[in-house]
Design a protein around this motif. Structure first.
Motif, mmCIF file in Angstrom:
data_model
loop_
_atom_site.group_PDB
_atom_site.id
_atom_site.type_symbol
_atom_site.label_atom_id
_atom_site.label_comp_id
_atom_site.label_asym_id
_atom_site.label_seq_id
_atom_site.Cartn_x
_atom_site.Cartn_y
_atom_site.Cartn_z
ATOM 1 N N ALA A 211 13.287 13.887 -8.409
ATOM 2 C CA ALA A 211 13.219 15.273 -7.933
ATOM 3 C C ALA A 211 14.531 16.006 -8.230
ATOM 4 C CB ALA A 211 12.902 15.317 -6.445
ATOM 5 N N SER A 212 15.657 15.326 -8.049
ATOM 6 C CA SER A 212 16.961 15.932 -8.367
ATOM 7 C C SER A 212 17.074 16.226 -9.853
ATOM 8 C CB SER A 212 18.102 15.002 -7.946
ATOM 9 O OG SER A 212 18.151 14.878 -6.557
ATOM 10 N N LEU A 213 16.609 15.306 -10.664
ATOM 11 C CA LEU A 213 16.626 15.504 -12.111
ATOM 12 C C LEU A 213 15.779 16.712 -12.491
ATOM 13 C CD1 LEU A 213 17.246 14.670 -15.017
ATOM 14 C CD2 LEU A 213 15.395 12.985 -14.847
ATOM 15 N N GLU A 214 14.608 16.784 -11.916
ATOM 16 C CA GLU A 214 13.715 17.911 -12.190
ATOM 17 C C GLU A 214 14.368 19.235 -11.757
ATOM 18 O OE1 GLU A 214 8.952 18.540 -12.025
ATOM 19 O OE2 GLU A 214 9.855 17.481 -10.339
ATOM 20 N N HIS A 215 14.982 19.221 -10.589
ATOM 21 C CA HIS A 215 15.668 20.411 -10.077
ATOM 22 C C HIS A 215 16.801 20.826 -11.017
ATOM 23 C CE1 HIS A 215 17.532 23.199 -7.288
ATOM 24 N NE2 HIS A 215 18.676 22.548 -7.454
ATOM 25 N N GLU A 216 17.587 19.866 -11.446
ATOM 26 C CA GLU A 216 18.719 20.173 -12.333
ATOM 27 C C GLU A 216 18.242 20.736 -13.668
ATOM 28 O OE1 GLU A 216 21.899 20.336 -11.679
ATOM 29 O OE2 GLU A 216 21.632 19.587 -9.644
ATOM 30 N N LEU A 217 17.096 20.268 -14.149
ATOM 31 C CA LEU A 217 16.568 20.771 -15.419
ATOM 32 C C LEU A 217 16.007 22.183 -15.294
ATOM 33 C CD1 LEU A 217 14.898 17.543 -16.815
ATOM 34 C CD2 LEU A 217 16.765 18.844 -17.895
ATOM 35 N N GLU A 218 15.704 22.606 -14.075
ATOM 36 C CA GLU A 218 15.171 23.952 -13.849
ATOM 37 C C GLU A 218 16.271 24.975 -13.571
ATOM 38 O OE1 GLU A 218 12.400 23.328 -10.667
ATOM 39 O OE2 GLU A 218 10.949 22.332 -11.978
ATOM 40 N N ARG A 219 17.460 24.507 -13.272
ATOM 41 C CA ARG A 219 18.562 25.423 -12.927
ATOM 42 C C ARG A 219 19.067 26.170 -14.138
ATOM 43 N NH1 ARG A 219 23.137 22.679 -9.445
ATOM 44 N NH2 ARG A 219 23.984 24.679 -9.990
ATOM 45 N N GLU A 220 19.615 27.323 -13.856
ATOM 46 C CA GLU A 220 20.304 28.111 -14.886
ATOM 47 C C GLU A 220 21.676 28.442 -14.356
ATOM 48 O OE1 GLU A 220 19.575 28.946 -17.990
ATOM 49 O OE2 GLU A 220 17.633 27.954 -17.930
ATOM 50 N N PRO A 221 22.723 28.219 -15.030
ATOM 51 C CA PRO A 221 22.760 27.536 -16.317
ATOM 52 C C PRO A 221 22.585 26.019 -16.133
ATOM 53 C CG PRO A 221 24.994 28.014 -15.615
ATOM 54 C CD PRO A 221 24.061 28.609 -14.573
ATOM 55 N N ILE A 222 22.163 25.383 -17.196
ATOM 56 C CA ILE A 222 21.980 23.928 -17.204
ATOM 57 C C ILE A 222 23.345 23.270 -17.088
ATOM 58 C CG2 ILE A 222 21.323 21.970 -18.683
ATOM 59 C CD1 ILE A 222 18.893 23.372 -17.645
ATOM 60 N N GLU A 223 23.448 22.315 -16.176
ATOM 61 C CA GLU A 223 24.691 21.561 -16.012
ATOM 62 C C GLU A 223 24.459 20.140 -16.502
ATOM 63 O OE1 GLU A 223 26.739 21.913 -12.288
ATOM 64 O OE2 GLU A 223 25.941 23.936 -11.977
ATOM 65 N N VAL A 224 24.818 19.912 -17.748
ATOM 66 C CA VAL A 224 24.588 18.622 -18.393
ATOM 67 C C VAL A 224 25.185 17.454 -17.594
ATOM 68 C CG1 VAL A 224 25.035 17.260 -20.486
ATOM 69 C CG2 VAL A 224 24.270 19.630 -20.681
ATOM 70 N N PRO A 225 26.407 17.571 -17.043
ATOM 71 C CA PRO A 225 26.939 16.437 -16.276
ATOM 72 C C PRO A 225 26.064 16.047 -15.072
ATOM 73 C CG PRO A 225 28.696 17.973 -16.805
ATOM 74 C CD PRO A 225 27.410 18.636 -17.182
ATOM 75 N N MET A 226 25.480 17.024 -14.417
ATOM 76 C CA MET A 226 24.614 16.726 -13.264
ATOM 77 C C MET A 226 23.323 16.042 -13.715
ATOM 78 S SD MET A 226 26.334 17.510 -10.659
ATOM 79 C CE MET A 226 25.109 17.403 -9.379
ATOM 80 N N ILE A 227 22.770 16.505 -14.823
ATOM 81 C CA ILE A 227 21.552 15.900 -15.359
ATOM 82 C C ILE A 227 21.857 14.468 -15.808
ATOM 83 C CG2 ILE A 227 19.807 16.043 -17.181
ATOM 84 C CD1 ILE A 227 20.262 19.136 -17.081
ATOM 85 N N THR A 228 22.973 14.310 -16.481
ATOM 86 C CA THR A 228 23.394 12.975 -16.938
ATOM 87 C C THR A 228 23.538 12.037 -15.752
ATOM 88 O OG1 THR A 228 24.537 13.934 -18.836
ATOM 89 C CG2 THR A 228 25.178 11.698 -18.195
ATOM 90 N N LYS A 229 24.139 12.521 -14.690
ATOM 91 C CA LYS A 229 24.330 11.703 -13.489
ATOM 92 C C LYS A 229 22.981 11.224 -12.937
ATOM 93 C CE LYS A 229 26.261 11.978 -8.837
ATOM 94 N NZ LYS A 229 26.951 12.824 -7.858
ATOM 95 N N CYS A 230 22.009 12.104 -12.868
ATOM 96 C CA CYS A 230 20.674 11.733 -12.372
ATOM 97 C C CYS A 230 20.030 10.686 -13.286
ATOM 98 C CB CYS A 230 19.765 12.956 -12.282
ATOM 99 S SG CYS A 230 20.218 14.151 -11.027
ATOM 100 N N ILE A 231 20.104 10.941 -14.587
ATOM 101 C CA ILE A 231 19.496 10.014 -15.544
ATOM 102 C C ILE A 231 20.144 8.646 -15.447
ATOM 103 C CG2 ILE A 231 19.241 9.490 -18.006
ATOM 104 C CD1 ILE A 231 18.769 12.509 -18.464
ATOM 105 N N LEU A 232 21.467 8.602 -15.433
ATOM 106 C CA LEU A 232 22.165 7.317 -15.398
ATOM 107 C C LEU A 232 21.908 6.564 -14.099
ATOM 108 C CD1 LEU A 232 25.549 8.205 -17.125
ATOM 109 C CD2 LEU A 232 23.531 7.080 -18.120
ATOM 110 N N ARG A 233 21.813 7.286 -13.005
ATOM 111 C CA ARG A 233 21.532 6.646 -11.714
ATOM 112 C C ARG A 233 20.151 5.988 -11.735
ATOM 113 N NH1 ARG A 233 21.063 9.648 -5.927
ATOM 114 N NH2 ARG A 233 20.409 7.827 -4.760
#
Length: 151
Positions: free
Chosen positions: A58-80
């Motif tokens: 859900a956090s990953l999905e939320h981060e992908l919907e945000r503007e602007p996209i914050e790649v470090p946050m998305i990366t953190k979700c994916i790696l976790r």
């Protein structure tokens, strides 16, 4: 005879999780730990995974919907989620996460979003398989406690 049949069904279902590519050898390592320590260990670990991982998705999905996209946050979700999926041997989920990370690192946000669909699908399928597997295991184990008259 029914108990033997149930145990055979449990073994066949476990094997199908490997044959269908849902699990890898990491899962067998968890099973080995369970045999040495706590017979419920594997159920507890998998239950924790499925309790926590939907929040990360859900956090990953939320981060992908945000503007602007914050790649470090998305990366953190994916790696976790990659880490927890790898630790239980959830190889199909792990592979989808690797795909998402590859897209993300290439700057392909649309590809990453599309990969999220694969992550959710594989996660949902694995969860359903484990629910059936654990239910069959409980049924094969039979009653674990005997009722005691307290009077």
């Amino acid at each position: 005879m029914e108990v033997k049949s149930l145990h055979l069904q449990v073994q066949e279902m476990r094997q199908s999780l490997f044959d269908e590519g849902y699990l890898d050898r990491q899962y067998t390592q968890l099973e080995a730990l369970a045999k040495d320590t706590n017979p419920n260990f594997i159920v507890e670990v998998i239950t924790l995974y499925f309790r926590d991982s939907p929040d990360v998705i859900a956090s990953l999905e939320h981060e992908l919907e945000r503007e602007p996209i914050e790649v470090p946050m998305i990366t953190k979700c994916i790696l976790r989620l990659e880490s927890s999926s790898a630790s239980i041997g959830a190889i199909k989920v792990y592979k989808e996460l690797k795909k998402a990370n590859t897209f993300l690192q290439a700057g392909n946000i649309e590809g990453t979003k599309a990969a999220l669909g694969g992550i959710k699908k594989q996660h949902r399928e694995l969860r359903a398989k484990f629910e059936t597997y654990f239910q069959l295991m409980r049924h094969a184990a039979g009653p674990t406690e005997v009722a005691v008259n307290s009077s």
